[in-house]
Design a protein around this motif. Structure first.
Motif, PDB file in Angstrom:
ATOM      1  N   ALA A  51      -1.522  -7.268 -10.113  1.00 55.71           N
ATOM      2  CA  ALA A  51      -1.751  -7.503  -8.686  1.00 55.71           C
ATOM      3  C   ALA A  51      -1.322  -8.894  -8.217  1.00 55.71           C
ATOM      4  CB  ALA A  51      -3.224  -7.253  -8.351  1.00 55.71           C
ATOM      5  N   PRO A  52      -1.519  -9.967  -9.011  1.00 59.09           N
ATOM      6  CA  PRO A  52      -1.142 -11.290  -8.507  1.00 59.09           C
ATOM      7  C   PRO A  52       0.355 -11.549  -8.480  1.00 59.09           C
ATOM      8  CG  PRO A  52      -2.758 -11.423 -10.304  1.00 59.09           C
ATOM      9  CD  PRO A  52      -2.189 -10.052 -10.304  1.00 59.09           C
ATOM     10  N   VAL A  99       1.711   0.106  -1.128  1.00 62.82           N
ATOM     11  CA  VAL A  99       0.549   0.487  -0.331  1.00 62.82           C
ATOM     12  C   VAL A  99      -0.649   0.760  -1.243  1.00 62.82           C
ATOM     13  CG1 VAL A  99      -0.360   2.228   1.241  1.00 62.82           C
ATOM     14  CG2 VAL A  99       1.970   1.380   1.547  1.00 62.82           C
ATOM     15  N   ALA A 100      -0.389   1.374  -2.391  1.00 67.89           N
ATOM     16  CA  ALA A 100      -1.474   1.672  -3.331  1.00 67.89           C
ATOM     17  C   ALA A 100      -2.154   0.394  -3.813  1.00 67.89           C
ATOM     18  CB  ALA A 100      -0.929   2.468  -4.519  1.00 67.89           C
ATOM     19  N   PHE A 101      -1.384  -0.676  -4.017  1.00 65.76           N
ATOM     20  CA  PHE A 101      -1.982  -1.947  -4.399  1.00 65.76           C
ATOM     21  C   PHE A 101      -3.016  -2.407  -3.382  1.00 65.76           C
ATOM     22  CE2 PHE A 101       1.570  -2.917  -7.378  1.00 65.76           C
ATOM     23  CZ  PHE A 101       0.822  -3.427  -8.421  1.00 65.76           C
ATOM     24  N   LEU A 113      -6.360   9.474  -5.145  1.00 61.86           N
ATOM     25  CA  LEU A 113      -5.078   9.647  -4.455  1.00 61.86           C
ATOM     26  C   LEU A 113      -4.222   8.385  -4.581  1.00 61.86           C
ATOM     27  CD1 LEU A 113      -6.235  11.505  -1.214  1.00 61.86           C
ATOM     28  CD2 LEU A 113      -5.226  12.480  -3.293  1.00 61.86           C
ATOM     29  N   TRP A 114      -4.864   7.219  -4.481  1.00 62.65           N
ATOM     30  CA  TRP A 114      -4.117   5.972  -4.626  1.00 62.65           C
ATOM     31  C   TRP A 114      -3.724   5.729  -6.077  1.00 62.65           C
ATOM     32  CZ3 TRP A 114      -2.121   4.812  -0.361  1.00 62.65           C
ATOM     33  CH2 TRP A 114      -2.807   4.993   0.840  1.00 62.65           C
ATOM     34  N   ASP A 115      -4.532   6.239  -7.013  1.00 61.90           N
ATOM     35  CA  ASP A 115      -4.121   6.201  -8.417  1.00 61.90           C
ATOM     36  C   ASP A 115      -2.809   6.962  -8.608  1.00 61.90           C
ATOM     37  OD1 ASP A 115      -6.341   4.739  -9.054  1.00 61.90           O
ATOM     38  OD2 ASP A 115      -7.428   6.382 -10.010  1.00 61.90           O
TER      39      ASP A 115
END
Length: 334
Positions: A51-52, A99-101, A113-115
């Motif tokens: 993420a970073p 977008v999932a992040f 769903l985001w997974d």
């Protein structure tokens, strides 16, 4: 006497592409492995481990595209025309995972769903990049400096095989990243899958190494004629040494070394591809000089790229600097 900037631009383009493949490669690899993690807490850690830095990694893709467009406009036109569909799939997939992040940790009932968005976005983006790479290696049909091939020239057995090979390669990079940046059950799981992923990558490397010379006789001549066979032999020898070292590093439960050796495998593969195709930027016939922009354009652009590169390098370095420890399961990162 006019300075020839074409080799300089070739080096800039090569560095940008390699940096993107290397940095966003392990990022995408984590997404490819995402649904196979031992559990939800481990998936939280996996996402926090990239993420970073994921957005800094993708700045190299923008730089590579801009360098190709500005310094080699003919190559940009032909490659884009010949690989329009996989490039479109790649961009849509990268948007999906981006977008999932942002939304996965904020979701409650629909986190699954985001997974899926994170996983399939990573998988499709990687496979699409492999299709583009395979199409590039097999070459483009060009007439009067225009792409003259068909709309589905990218959909060939070789390109599909290259797509699968890149999926395996990125998964290996992601696995080695997790070995370095995680601990506990997730790290143990990454150690378990490291050697099988390495075997899959070596299988694909072998297939590509045999198949590529069969596509173009000039490539076979470059690698297997004498004395080229002697001069170029350090590349496959170093590749074998890196693979052996990676196998032992995983077996001995090293943390940083597997990631370094996995990057070395990619570097050596990139070097082998460059040796095979040099000096063509549009295989099999158009060289970097034939596809280059006018010298005044190259000079103007190199001033701009010289001013931009320190910011990209600084942004990338800062992103990795603030993420020096192990990834944690809680929201955010440490």
């Amino acid at each position: 006497m006019q300075l020839d900037l074409v080799p300089v631009w070739t080096a800039i383009l090569g560095v940008a592409v390699f940096m993107y493949v290397l940095l966003d490669g392990f990022d995408l690899g984590v997404g490819i492995l995402f649904p196979y993690a031992p559990g939800d807490p481990e998936r939280d850690i996996m996402m926090n481990s990239v993420a970073p830095i994921w957005d800094a990694n993708e700045t190299w893709l923008v730089l590579g595209g801009a360098a190709l467009f500005g310094a080699f406009p003919l190559a940009y036109s032909v490659i884009l025309s010949g690989t329009y569909m996989p490039l479109l799939i790649m961009l849509i997939a990268l948007i999906l995972r981006g977008v999932a992040f942002e939304f996965r940790f904020k979701a409650a009932q629909n986190r699954h769903l985001w997974d899926k968005a994170f996983h399939y976005g990573s998988l499709l983006a990687t496979f699409a990049q492999g299709l583009v790479l395979g199409t590039f290696i097999q070459g483009f049909e060009v007439e009067d400096r225009n792409f003259a091939g068909g709309m589905l020239d990218w959909l060939t057995p070789f390109a599909v095989m290259t797509g699968l090979a890149l999926v395996a390669g990125y998964a290996l990079l992601g696995c080695c990243w997790l070995i370095w940046k995680t601990e506990g059950d997730l790290q143990a799981w990454a150690y378990r899958i490291g050697q099988p992923l390495l075997l899959a990558v070596l299988l694909f490397v072998g297939i590509v190494s045999i198949w590529t010379p069969l596509l173009e006789p000039a490539i076979a001549e470059r690698w297997f004629s004498w004395p080229n066979l002697l001069y170029l032999s350090p590349v496959p020898i170093a590749t074998a040494a890196a693979a052996f070292g990676l196998w032992r590093a995983v077996a001995r439960r090293r943390e940083l070394l597997p990631f370094v050796l996995a990057m070395s495998l990619f570097l050596l593969s990139f070097l082998g591809l460059g040796i095979s195709l040099w000096p063509h930027v549009i295989p099999p016939d158009i060289t970097i000089w034939q596809a280059a922009a006018p010298p005044t354009t190259q000079l103007f652009l190199i001033i701009g790229i010289g001013a931009l590169l320190p910011f990209i390098l600084g942004y990338t370095a800062f992103s990795y600097y603030v993420f020096r420890g192990k990834a944690r399961p809680d929201e955010g990162y440490h």
